[in-house]
Design an enzyme around this catalytic site. Sequence first.
Site, PDB file in Angstrom:
ATOM      1  N   CYS A  35      -5.541  31.397 -26.413  1.00  0.00           N
ATOM      2  CA  CYS A  35      -6.478  30.921 -25.401  1.00  0.00           C
ATOM      3  C   CYS A  35      -6.879  30.169 -23.956  1.00  0.00           C
ATOM      4  CB  CYS A  35      -5.697  29.349 -25.836  1.00  0.00           C
ATOM      5  SG  CYS A  35      -3.869  29.038 -24.505  1.00  0.00           S
ATOM      6  N   ASP A  37      -4.844  29.157 -22.003  1.00  0.00           N
ATOM      7  CA  ASP A  37      -4.590  27.993 -20.731  1.00  0.00           C
ATOM      8  C   ASP A  37      -3.670  27.478 -19.859  1.00  0.00           C
ATOM      9  OD1 ASP A  37      -6.340  26.615 -22.382  1.00  0.00           O
ATOM     10  OD2 ASP A  37      -5.162  25.646 -23.630  1.00  0.00           O
ATOM     11  N   CYS A  60      -6.054  22.853 -22.497  1.00  0.00           N
ATOM     12  CA  CYS A  60      -6.733  21.642 -23.304  1.00  0.00           C
ATOM     13  C   CYS A  60      -5.942  20.298 -23.166  1.00  0.00           C
ATOM     14  CB  CYS A  60      -5.532  22.178 -24.996  1.00  0.00           C
ATOM     15  SG  CYS A  60      -4.265  22.376 -25.574  1.00  0.00           S
ATOM     16  N   CYS A 104       0.958  24.040 -27.179  1.00  0.00           N
ATOM     17  CA  CYS A 104       0.222  23.738 -25.659  1.00  0.00           C
ATOM     18  C   CYS A 104       1.827  23.385 -25.471  1.00  0.00           C
ATOM     19  CB  CYS A 104      -0.305  22.956 -26.261  1.00  0.00           C
ATOM     20  SG  CYS A 104      -1.634  23.002 -27.172  1.00  0.00           S
TER      21      CYS A 104
END
Length: 137
Positions: A35, A37, A60, A104
Amino acid sequence: MAMYSKKVMDHFMNPRNVGEMENPDGVGEVGNPKCGDIMRMYLKIEDNIIQDAKFMTFGCGAAIASSSMATELIKGKTLEEAWDVSNKAVADALEGLPSIKMHCSVLAEEAIHKAINDYRQKQNLPLWGEKEEEKPE
Ligand code: FES
């Protein structure tokens, strides 16, 4: 049905301990290549206790909420206790994350581990790892 718990929304809209730290004792930066991140965690450590924790996350909402909760969970803990704060513990404290967002919270666990090991390296202490024999006593 809402995708995120109230706790996630709270920590996303109003993250705790966000920002950089001057002269941290340990820093851990991790990223998820899928992603893109990135999460950076800063620790102040005294007498084996995490006195303060801050984070900067470019990612995110779930990553921001996870970092915020992770810093709250590890503050005041010993390094051994903080090492044991798993991504599941972070997600549970957030009253759950959707399964596609569990990765995450994994970033938060990895950032804690990296920051602790950065400190241990600077102190010439053996690094901790995921294998049984490398885990803190
Ligand atoms: Fe990758 Fe959240 S989508 S950390």
